[in-house]
Design a protein around this motif. Structure first.
Motif, PDB file in Angstrom:
ATOM      1  N   ALA A 141      53.625  14.598-104.423  1.00  0.00           N
ATOM      2  CA  ALA A 141      53.781  14.772-102.974  1.00  0.00           C
ATOM      3  C   ALA A 141      53.410  16.191-102.557  1.00  0.00           C
ATOM      4  CB  ALA A 141      55.219  14.455-102.565  1.00  0.00           C
ATOM      5  N   VAL A 142      53.878  17.170-103.317  1.00  0.00           N
ATOM      6  CA  VAL A 142      53.543  18.562-103.011  1.00  0.00           C
ATOM      7  C   VAL A 142      52.044  18.796-103.178  1.00  0.00           C
ATOM      8  CG1 VAL A 142      53.880  20.960-103.715  1.00  0.00           C
ATOM      9  CG2 VAL A 142      55.833  19.420-103.604  1.00  0.00           C
ATOM     10  N   TYR A 180      64.420  13.596 -88.839  1.00  0.00           N
ATOM     11  CA  TYR A 180      64.381  12.214 -89.304  1.00  0.00           C
ATOM     12  C   TYR A 180      64.366  12.076 -90.822  1.00  0.00           C
ATOM     13  CZ  TYR A 180      63.226  11.239 -84.435  1.00  0.00           C
ATOM     14  OH  TYR A 180      63.254  11.160 -83.070  1.00  0.00           O
ATOM     15  N   ALA A 181      64.118  13.160 -91.537  1.00  0.00           N
ATOM     16  CA  ALA A 181      64.066  13.092 -92.999  1.00  0.00           C
ATOM     17  C   ALA A 181      65.474  13.011 -93.579  1.00  0.00           C
ATOM     18  CB  ALA A 181      63.343  14.317 -93.550  1.00  0.00           C
ATOM     19  N   MET A 241      58.709  15.737 -97.133  1.00  0.00           N
ATOM     20  CA  MET A 241      59.586  14.995 -96.223  1.00  0.00           C
ATOM     21  C   MET A 241      59.018  13.613 -95.930  1.00  0.00           C
ATOM     22  SD  MET A 241      61.451  17.614 -93.571  1.00  0.00           S
ATOM     23  CE  MET A 241      60.045  18.557 -92.987  1.00  0.00           C
ATOM     24  N   ALA A 242      57.700  13.511 -95.824  1.00  0.00           N
ATOM     25  CA  ALA A 242      57.083  12.201 -95.616  1.00  0.00           C
ATOM     26  C   ALA A 242      57.316  11.301 -96.831  1.00  0.00           C
ATOM     27  CB  ALA A 242      55.591  12.362 -95.355  1.00  0.00           C
ATOM     28  N   TYR A 243      57.230  11.886 -98.025  1.00  0.00           N
ATOM     29  CA  TYR A 243      57.497  11.138 -99.261  1.00  0.00           C
ATOM     30  C   TYR A 243      58.929  10.616 -99.273  1.00  0.00           C
ATOM     31  CZ  TYR A 243      58.937  10.769-104.188  1.00  0.00           C
ATOM     32  OH  TYR A 243      59.488  10.360-105.373  1.00  0.00           O
ATOM     33  N   SER A 247      60.086   6.739 -99.102  1.00  0.00           N
ATOM     34  CA  SER A 247      60.956   6.183-100.147  1.00  0.00           C
ATOM     35  C   SER A 247      62.201   5.547 -99.533  1.00  0.00           C
ATOM     36  CB  SER A 247      61.356   7.283-101.134  1.00  0.00           C
ATOM     37  OG  SER A 247      60.224   7.821-101.774  1.00  0.00           O
ATOM     38  N   GLU A 248      62.772   6.214 -98.538  1.00  0.00           N
ATOM     39  CA  GLU A 248      63.961   5.681 -97.874  1.00  0.00           C
ATOM     40  C   GLU A 248      63.640   4.376 -97.158  1.00  0.00           C
ATOM     41  OE1 GLU A 248      67.458   7.916 -95.489  1.00  0.00           O
ATOM     42  OE2 GLU A 248      65.561   7.803 -94.396  1.00  0.00           O
TER      43      GLU A 248
END
Length: 256
Positions: A141-142, A180-181, A241-243, A247-248
């Motif tokens: 992700a990074v 939202y994260a 945060m998008a990752y 995942s959530e």
């Protein structure tokens, strides 16, 4: 040969002068504040010597290989023969530099995956979260964030658009994502922007930016060559945060 030796000696002396204050603070704090002897002083001294040797060799390697290589790649990637630039006198457009964007994204991704500081943070995050945060998931992700950021930074250099536009919009996106994260990932996401800009990534990215700005008509290395590191620090925050958000969402979808 003499110049190379003088350069090596200068780097060695400079590194020693840089490390001595750090050692002085640590040792002084140990004896004057904590008032306790250093455990295993021989091992500590040997460790400091290894740090000095490693830093000297690393800095020498930067000058001999990484900086020249980054500038060389920038020179070659902006060659008119490679870019197939128009010969009818029309203006060169940003899309003519496709190979530059591809190389920038590739070098950003690969150097980030190999970044020792990111590996260390990913291992600790995995341990602290009891496996909830995947080491490879975080690293990838990074790395994706850095790849996108550096490619966009190269576009900025080529197009000549102001740096602050990208940074302001980017941090607005980060602020919105923060609301939202998942709370457990926010601090780690912000830290991820810092660990990417370390020993492996910075030299190549900086050399790429300076080399690119030196070869693009109308660009100034001082004004346009810097700034890629800012992109490499900003976009991993978004990608991590998008990752976490993705995942959530996938977890919630499975539990329905």
């Amino acid at each position: 040969m003499n110049e190379a030796l003088q350069h090596f000696i200068a780097i060695t002396v400079g590194t020693v002068l840089d490390v001595l204050p750090i050692a002085g603070i640590l040792i002084g704090f140990q004896f004057l504040v904590l008032r306790r002897p250093i455990k295993n002083p021989k091992e500590v001294l040997f460790g400091f010597l290894l740090v000095l040797v490693g830093l000297v060799l690393f800095l020498e390697g930067l000058d001999l290989a990484l900086f020249p290589l980054g500038e060389l790649m920038a020179n070659q990637l902006t060659s008119p023969t490679l870019l197939d630039l128009p010969t009818d006198g029309s203006l060169v457009q940003w899309h003519h530099y496709f190979w530059v964007y591809l190389f920038a994204a590739s070098i950003g991704f690969s150097t980030t995956i190999a970044e020792p500081s990111l590996i260390a943070v990913a291992i600790k995050a995995n341990q602290v979260s009891a496996g909830a945060i995947s080491q490879w998931g975080l690293r990838i992700a990074v790395a994706i964030g850095v790849a996108v950021g550096i490619a966009l930074g190269c576009y900025r250099i080529i197009s000549g658009t102001p740096l602050h536009w990208y940074i302001m919009v980017g941090y607005v996106v980060v602020i919105v994502q923060t609301f939202y994260a998942p709370r457990s990932i926010i601090a780690l996401a912000y830290d991820s922007g810092g660990v990417t800009t370390s020993t492996v990534t910075v030299p190549l990215v900086a050399a790429l930016g300076l080399g690119l700005s030196s070869n693009i008509p109308g660009r100034n290395p001082v004004m346009d060559g810097f700034g890629l590191i800012a992109f490499a620090s900003l976009f991993p925050i978004m990608s991590v945060m998008a990752y976490a958000q993705l995942s959530e969402w996938r977890t919630a979808r499975k539990n329905r």
